[in-house]
Design a protein around this motif. Structure first.
Motif, PDB file in Angstrom:
ATOM      1  N   ALA A 215      -2.474  13.708  -6.133  1.00 17.59           N
ATOM      2  CA  ALA A 215      -2.703  12.933  -4.862  1.00 17.59           C
ATOM      3  C   ALA A 215      -2.840  11.352  -5.440  1.00 17.59           C
ATOM      4  O   ALA A 215      -3.892  11.314  -6.160  1.00 17.59           O
ATOM      5  N   SER A 216      -2.285  10.729  -4.962  1.00 17.98           N
ATOM      6  CA  SER A 216      -2.546   9.177  -5.502  1.00 17.98           C
ATOM      7  C   SER A 216      -2.451   8.158  -4.299  1.00 17.98           C
ATOM      8  O   SER A 216      -1.631   8.119  -3.410  1.00 17.98           O
TER       9      SER A 216
ATOM     10  N   HIS B  37      -6.796  -5.193  -6.220  1.00 20.18           N
ATOM     11  CA  HIS B  37      -5.995  -3.979  -6.344  1.00 20.18           C
ATOM     12  C   HIS B  37      -6.904  -2.651  -6.482  1.00 20.18           C
ATOM     13  O   HIS B  37      -7.961  -2.869  -7.291  1.00 20.18           O
ATOM     14  N   PHE B  38      -6.455  -1.667  -5.846  1.00 13.46           N
ATOM     15  CA  PHE B  38      -7.042  -0.522  -5.827  1.00 13.46           C
ATOM     16  C   PHE B  38      -6.180   0.566  -6.093  1.00 13.46           C
ATOM     17  O   PHE B  38      -5.073   0.863  -5.671  1.00 13.46           O
ATOM     18  N   ASP B  39      -6.626   1.634  -7.061  1.00 15.19           N
ATOM     19  CA  ASP B  39      -5.913   2.824  -7.569  1.00 15.19           C
ATOM     20  C   ASP B  39      -6.971   4.136  -7.367  1.00 15.19           C
ATOM     21  O   ASP B  39      -7.953   3.804  -7.856  1.00 15.19           O
ATOM     22  N   GLY B  40      -6.366   4.889  -6.836  1.00 12.87           N
ATOM     23  CA  GLY B  40      -7.253   6.440  -6.624  1.00 12.87           C
ATOM     24  C   GLY B  40      -6.199   7.422  -7.095  1.00 12.87           C
ATOM     25  O   GLY B  40      -5.316   7.779  -6.292  1.00 12.87           O
TER      26      GLY B  40
ATOM     27  N   ALA C 294       0.857  -1.298   0.037  1.00 10.77           N
ATOM     28  CA  ALA C 294       0.106   0.096  -0.115  1.00 10.77           C
ATOM     29  C   ALA C 294       0.959   1.098   0.040  1.00 10.77           C
ATOM     30  O   ALA C 294       1.956   1.075   0.313  1.00 10.77           O
ATOM     31  N   GLY C 295       0.237   2.586  -0.375  1.00 11.76           N
ATOM     32  CA  GLY C 295       0.988   3.539  -0.403  1.00 11.76           C
ATOM     33  C   GLY C 295       0.417   4.667  -1.079  1.00 11.76           C
ATOM     34  O   GLY C 295      -0.918   4.842  -1.361  1.00 11.76           O
ATOM     35  N   ALA C 296       0.793   5.922  -0.865  1.00 17.82           N
ATOM     36  CA  ALA C 296       0.298   7.102  -1.274  1.00 17.82           C
ATOM     37  C   ALA C 296       1.486   8.186  -1.465  1.00 17.82           C
ATOM     38  O   ALA C 296       2.396   8.037  -0.874  1.00 17.82           O
TER      39      ALA C 296
END
Length: 327
Positions: free
Chosen positions: A280-281, A295-298, A238-240
């Motif tokens: 922002a991701s 899997h999730f991407d925002g 996970a990460g941002a």
């Protein structure tokens, strides 16, 4: 002394000298006795393991090229153009860095080639990846298992009629499964193009010469500031991050146009660009039972920009006369 005995002694002495001379090496002889032979060979940087191309970077010339993009450009089946990486003959490529899917192409520019450990190109990814994935590029760095603070800085200076400068700074802190990072990049590119062209046109026996000259200057300054974190443990990651990109450009086009011996017409075009963007991701990924994948991407992006153009011309040119002759 008996004559027979004397002759026999001379015969034995002559045979001994002859035999010794035959065993002695002639100074310029090509016959030498080799006591030991040592053969050394350098292992190729890339080898094929099944359907995977494995490249070992430490100890090879690849470790001194610059950054990860420079290394990838030298590996078989991989093509790098304008910082974009693709595999020859494959459409959908996934890139992983230390087991984590790459989120930003800038990451490859910020990894020094001397910090690379191994690059694996999976030509047949298999069921562990999405069915639409044609190839997988797995990059492992030498710093992957080192905890603590690390910093790298890359400065490149280039001259093509004008000076261009690029500087990348990478700060990261790794503790157990966490990786905190701050990256920045500044690119000042000052390009210049100049020259002239002349064309001769003939219509119904009448020859007309049309010419033009140009002097284009396009200095641009772009930057990237990025900060965030990554977490990886087992199959879970996970990460941002937040990224800010400013851009500042000034385009200037000056030149002349003329027909035959008429006075030249001068033109000047000035264009100014001011823009910036925010991104922002957030992402999360996990695999269960070796076959179920979440899997999730925002992403949230805001871009703003404005440009202005000013154009002007001076001089006189009898263009209408040309149209009258051709009409």
């Amino acid at each position: 002394m008996n004559t027979k005995t004397f002759i026999t002694g001379l015969t034995i002495l002559f045979a001994f000298i002859t035999a010794k001379a035959q065993h002695q090496a002639v100074p310029d002889s090509l016959t030498h006795e080799l006591q030991e032979i040592i053969v050394t060979a350098k292992q190729p940087a890339t080898k094929l393991v099944g359907s995977t191309l494995v490249s070992t970077i430490p100890g090879s010339k690849l470790a001194t090229l610059g950054n990860a993009l420079d290394v990838l450009a030298q590996l078989p089946m991989i093509k790098v153009q304008d910082d974009a990486v693709c595999v020859i003959g494959k459409n959908n490529l996934e890139i992983y860095i230390n087991g984590r899917e790459m989120r930003d192409e800038q990451e490859l520019r910020q990894i020094l080639s001397s910090n690379l450990k191994k690059v694996e190109l999976l030509m047949a990814p298999g069921a562990a990846y999405a069915s639409t994935t044609d190839a997988v590029l797995k990059i492992t760095t030498r710093r992957n298992f080192i905890d603590g603070l690390s910093a790298t800085n890359q400065l490149r200076v280039q001259r093509r009629r004008k000076w261009s400068v690029m500087d990348d700074l990478d700060l990261s802190y790794r503790a157990a499964n966490w990786d905190l990072f701050v990256n920045s990049s500044v690119n000042y590119n000052n390009s210049l193009a100049k020259g002239s062209t002349t064309n001769a046109l003939t219509y119904e026996g009448t020859k007309t010469v049309v010419g033009s000259s140009q002097n284009n200057s396009y200095p641009t300054a772009t930057g990237v500031v990025k900060a965030g974190f990554n977490y990886a443990k087992g199959t879970q990651s996970a990460g941002a991050y937040y990224r800010y990109n400013p851009e500042h450009g000034d385009f200037k086009n000056s030149g002349t146009e003329w027909i035959d011996n008429n006075p030249a017409l001068r033109r000047d075009i000035d264009k100014h660009i001011r823009a910036h963007s925010h991104l922002a991701s957030v992402y999360y990924e996990n695999t269960f039972a070796n076959k179920y994948r979440i899997h999730f991407d925002g992403d949230f992006r805001i871009s703003e920009g404005n440009s202005s153009v000013a154009a002007g011309s001076t001089g006189k040119c009898k263009i209408s006369d040309l149209f009258e002759e051709l009409g």
